[in-house]
Design an enzyme around this catalytic site. Structure first.
Site, short mmCIF file in Angstrom:
data_model
loop_
_atom_site.label_atom_id
_atom_site.label_comp_id
_atom_site.label_asym_id
_atom_site.label_seq_id
_atom_site.Cartn_x
_atom_site.Cartn_y
_atom_site.Cartn_z
CG ASP A 3 -0.33 0.19 2.44
OD1 ASP A 3 0.64 0.54 2.65
OD2 ASP A 3 -1.10 0.24 3.53
CD GLU A 32 -4.30 3.47 2.06
OE1 GLU A 32 -4.05 3.95 3.11
OE2 GLU A 32 -5.75 3.58 1.59
#
Length: 315
Positions: A193, A236
């Site tokens: 991420d 994300e």
């Protein structure tokens, strides 16, 4: 604009031949015929917008033959109720030949295929971004088929990043684990991420954060093999499935991706945004049968990378 075409024809028959046919035209006279090309008409009556990212995912909005206003106001023809959308944000118009979209002086701009535009002609398949909502423009024949194909895509593809979504990813992990055990082949999973993504949203805005996510996927997709699978796991966080790659080589791949992302100049409009990622790598072992176990293991390594300073790879 289409112009008439002058076609020059020379009458090469003899005088007697023309007399027999009832004509006495001078043999040297030029005959000029004006042919006006037939203009091909485009039928835009069935054109529509489909929401591929945002609220009311999959919603179909017919466009008709006139013009429509898109904006935050309840009086707009298409209402997008988001803070990043102006009251009257953009106008779409059917000119008879094509659809145009024109920004109405909005605060955050109108985007077509990630390009900021004042006005643009739309082509079939173009993506229009208003605030954080993304529409796909569909036109031409067989509209119902095109719409249902797009709905099917939305079941497997994330509308923002255009990589596979969580649902498809989970099914693919299960499928690859089964194949790994059946044929005795290696399988590795990378979870990663964006470091301090909340800070990016807070500093540059959510529209910039969305742009970073899209650009990140383009960068990573260009680095992995065709048989590898990149998916947005949520927010994300992303996952990459690496069939027939062992843990050691997967760590090397992950570090190449990490370094590439670090060096890439991510941009939103004229602003450069520094981006780094943290990655966790987990190899599938014979005792691993459940996809959630492999994902959990990779996630644990990912958080280990984040807790030890970020912008790192942990096996």
């Amino acid at each position: 604009m289409l112009r008439p075409v002058r076609v020059v024809l020379y009458d090469r028959r003899t005088v007697s031949e023309r007399r027999d046919r009832g004509t006495t035209t001078n043999p040297n006279k030029t005959v000029v015929t004006v042919i006006t090309p037939v203009q091909k008409k485009t039928d835009l009556k069935e054109a529509c917008l489909v929401v591929i990212y945002g609220d009311e995912l999959g919603k179909k909005v017919p466009l008709g033959s006139g013009s429509i206003i898109i904006g935050r106001s309840s009086k707009c023809d298409i209402q997008v109720d988001q803070e990043s959308v102006s009251r009257n944000h953009a106008k779409m118009k059917n000119t008879g030949k094509f659809f145009t979209i024109r920004d109405l002086g909005s605060t955050n701009g109108t985007y077509v295929n990630d390009e900021l535009v004042d006005e643009a002609n739309l082509r079939d398949g173009d993506q229009v971004k208003i605030g954080r909502t993304i529409f796909k423009f569909l036109s031409g024949g067989n509209m119902e088929t095109a719409y249902h194909e797009e709905i099917y895509r939305l079941m497997t593809v994330d509308g923002l990043t255009q990589v596979h979504n969580r649902r498809y990813f989970l099914e693919a992990v299960e499928r690859e684990i089964s194949r790994c055990h059946r044929y005795g082949r290696a399988l590795t999973l990378i979870m990663f991420d964006i470091d301090h993504f909340k800070s990016i949203n807070d500093t540059y805005g959510h529209l910039a954060g969305d742009a970073v996510l899209r650009q990140l996927c383009q960068v990573v997709k260009a680095k992995i093999r065709r048989e590898d699978l990149l998916a947005r796991y949520g927010g994300e966080e992303f996952g990459i499935i690496l069939p027939e790659i062992d843990g050691e080589n997967a760590v090397l791949t992950a570090d190449k991706i990490r370094r590439l992302v670090e060096k890439t100049p991510f941009r939103f409009e004229d602003t450069r945004i520094p981006v780094t990622i943290s990655l966790g790598v987990a190899e599938c072992h014979p005792d691993c049968k459940d996809p959630s176990e492999l994902i959990k293991k990779a996630d644990e390594y990912l958080y280990q990378a984040k807790n030890s300073g970020r912008n790192k790879v942990c096996p």
